[in-house]
Design a protein around this motif. Structure first.
Motif, PDB file in Angstrom:
ATOM      1  N   LYS A  43      31.951  30.789   9.957  1.00  0.00           N
ATOM      2  CA  LYS A  43      32.282  31.452  10.150  1.00  0.00           C
ATOM      3  C   LYS A  43      33.246  32.104  11.856  1.00  0.00           C
ATOM      4  O   LYS A  43      32.592  31.837  12.743  1.00  0.00           O
ATOM      5  CB  LYS A  43      31.232  32.925  10.096  1.00  0.00           C
ATOM      6  N   GLU A  44      33.864  33.120  11.101  1.00  0.00           N
ATOM      7  CA  GLU A  44      34.337  33.301  12.815  1.00  0.00           C
ATOM      8  C   GLU A  44      33.388  34.186  13.751  1.00  0.00           C
ATOM      9  O   GLU A  44      32.592  35.206  12.795  1.00  0.00           O
ATOM     10  CB  GLU A  44      35.913  33.965  12.586  1.00  0.00           C
ATOM     11  N   ARG A  45      33.739  34.802  15.223  1.00  0.00           N
ATOM     12  CA  ARG A  45      32.760  35.524  14.945  1.00  0.00           C
ATOM     13  C   ARG A  45      33.809  36.912  15.463  1.00  0.00           C
ATOM     14  O   ARG A  45      33.882  36.961  15.583  1.00  0.00           O
ATOM     15  CB  ARG A  45      32.876  34.946  17.178  1.00  0.00           C
ATOM     16  N   GLU A  46      32.449  37.833  15.485  1.00  0.00           N
ATOM     17  CA  GLU A  46      32.086  38.832  14.884  1.00  0.00           C
ATOM     18  C   GLU A  46      31.519  40.135  16.103  1.00  0.00           C
ATOM     19  O   GLU A  46      31.049  40.509  16.312  1.00  0.00           O
ATOM     20  CB  GLU A  46      31.912  39.549  13.256  1.00  0.00           C
ATOM     21  N   GLY A  47      32.122  41.258  15.577  1.00  0.00           N
ATOM     22  CA  GLY A  47      31.939  41.614  17.220  1.00  0.00           C
ATOM     23  C   GLY A  47      31.207  43.037  16.541  1.00  0.00           C
ATOM     24  O   GLY A  47      31.990  43.431  15.815  1.00  0.00           O
TER      25      GLY A  47
END
Length: 123
Positions: A43-47
């Motif tokens: 998954k993409e990194r999420e803030g």
């Protein structure tokens, strides 16, 4: 650059709570803004959240708003992420990072990163 070390991750049941800590050291910076990010495999990194040095400005991603609380104790050089009502979708490696500013949307181009701490939400 700040050196950042996260702790507090672990295994927790859905609906449970967990508190992460991020200790900053190695710099004489007077002010620094900290963000929490998370990344699950593939998954993409999420803030997730961020906080300014004074604590007067905070941000939460929609996915965690109302469930997570960010705070800091500058006398201890420590930033916290209190996570409540945890869901399996919260499972990820959580990182704290020294970021430029606490604004939406959060970007991941940080000055420095911690090593990460694993949070697993499962029954």
């Amino acid at each position: 650059q700040l050196q950042l070390v996260e702790s507090g991750g672990g295994l927790v049941q859905p609906g449970g709570s967990l508190k992460l800590s991020c200790v900053a050291s190695g710099s004489t910076l007077n002010y620094y803004t900290i963000g929490w990010f998370r990344q699950a495999p593939g998954k993409e990194r999420e803030g997730v959240s961020c906080i300014t040095n004074s604590g007067r400005t905070v941000y939460y991603a929609d996915s965690v708003k109302g469930r997570f609380t960010i705070s800091r104790d500058n006398t201890k050089n420590t930033i916290y992420l209190q996570m409540s009502s945890l869901k399996p979708e919260d499972t990820a490696v959580y990182y704290c990072a020294h970021i430029v500013a606490c604004v939406a949307p959060m970007h991941g181009d940080a000055y420095s990163w911690g090593q990460g701490t694993q949070v697993t939400v499962s029954s």
